[in-house]
Design an enzyme around this catalytic site. Sequence first.
Site, mmCIF file in Angstrom:
data_model
loop_
_atom_site.group_PDB
_atom_site.id
_atom_site.type_symbol
_atom_site.label_atom_id
_atom_site.label_comp_id
_atom_site.label_asym_id
_atom_site.label_seq_id
_atom_site.Cartn_x
_atom_site.Cartn_y
_atom_site.Cartn_z
ATOM 1 C CD GLU A 1 5.928 2.434 4.070
ATOM 2 O OE1 GLU A 1 4.850 2.683 4.666
ATOM 3 O OE2 GLU A 1 6.401 1.281 3.968
ATOM 4 C CD GLU B 1 9.231 -3.884 2.702
ATOM 5 O OE1 GLU B 1 8.466 -3.999 3.680
ATOM 6 O OE2 GLU B 1 8.962 -3.180 1.706
#
Length: 402
Positions: free
Chosen positions: A181, A186
Site C-alpha cells: 500500500e 494522507e
Amino acid sequence: MIAALPSALLALLAASTFQSTSSSAFSRSAPPRAGLLALLNHIGRSQAVILDKRTSQLQTSSNGSSFIWTIQDTYEGKTFFDTFDFFTGQDPTHGMVNYTDRATAFSNNLSYVTDDGKVVMKGDDSTWLASGVYRNSVRISSQKQYNTGLFILDLNHAPWGCGVWPAWWTLGGGQWPYTGEIDIIEGVHDNAHNQVTWHTGPNCTLNPNTSFTGTIVQSNGQPNLDCDGTINNNAGCGVTEWSRASYGPVFDAQGGGVFAMKWDDEGIAVWSFYRAAVPKDVLNGQPDPSSWGEPVAALDPNGCDPITNFVNHSIIFDITFCGDWAGNSYATSGCPGTCTDRLMDPSNFVNASWNINTLKVYKKQTLAGLVTGGAQSDLPTPTLRQVLWLGLVLPLLALLAV
C-alpha cells in the site's frame, strides 16, 4: 491511391510536376533529383527537430539505459468516473462512514463533474445526523491495476477538517499488506503537513540515509523504519512532509497544486508542489522527475524491493471520518468536543472534498536506436508498414528520376 500517399511524397510529386509560384526548393526548374535531395533534406531537418525535442526529455536509469516517461492513462473531466468502481463495504480503518454506491453518490452530489471539467468527490455536508450515526461519503478504486509508473495528480482542493481523514493512495491486489500500500496524500483534522506512508509484508525497511526532505514518523520516540503492516498497529513506515503547504487549509488556500509518485525499479518517491511551484515539464506533459530536486519522501530499493513488495496496484481516493487515526487522535488535535459529536453537524464538513483537474499515469519507455551527437546506435528493424510504403514509393521515385 493518390489520396493514400504520404504528404511528403505528394509534395515531391507536386514539386516535380508543377511550376512553383514562389521561390522554392521544389520548383519545376530544378531537376527531379535535386527536388528529391531537397525533399530528403527537408525531411531530415524535420526529423532532427523531433529528435531534439525527444532527447531533451531523456533520462538515464541506474543501469545506464536512456528512457522517457510517456503517457499511459489520463483520468479527467466527464469520463473520470467511467473506469473507477465505488467501494461500498465497511471501512477497514473503522471510520464512522457509509461509503455509497455510484448511483447514490451521483444523486446526492457526493460525486460529480463540473461544467468546466473539475472532478468533485465529497463527504455529505447537508444532512444532520443523530449521535452515533455514520456520515455518507465516497471511496473509489481504479479498475486498472499498475505495476510501476509515474502518477501525477493535479488538484485544486484536498479534504480537511476536524474528524476528516482523506487519502489518495494505491493498494495491491490480493491479501493486505503483502502486495503493498502506498499512501501518497494522507492526513487528519486541520493538519498542515502531508504524510506519505508505505505498508508491506515483512522484509521491507525505510532507509534513513536516503535523500528526502521529510521527517520519518516515529513510534515510541524512535524512527519507525519497519514497513511491515502486520506489526506496530499497522503503522507501516511513513515520512511527514516539511512544507506547511502540503496539506489542509494552507494547501487549498494557495489554489492546490500537484502531487507526484514515481514507482520503478529504483524505488518509490513522492514530490509535492503548491500551485505556483509546479514544474513546467509537468504542465507541458513531459515530466522529468530527475529535475525536481529531492523528493519529500523516498523508499530506497536497497531496503525494500519496490517490485516484489508492491504488486497489481489500483488507485484509490477516499474520505472517511474519525476511525483509527482521526478518531484516536481527536482528543489531542485541538478540535472541539468529541469526534462522534463533531460528526452530527453537516457544516463541519464543507471542506471535506476533492476537486481534481487531472490524474495522469505515465510509463517508463526505454529508448533504443537513437542517433545523437554524430554517434549512431543499432537502428531498429523496419516495420511491415514501412516496408510496404517503401514498395510503393520506390517505383514512383524511379519514374520521377527518368
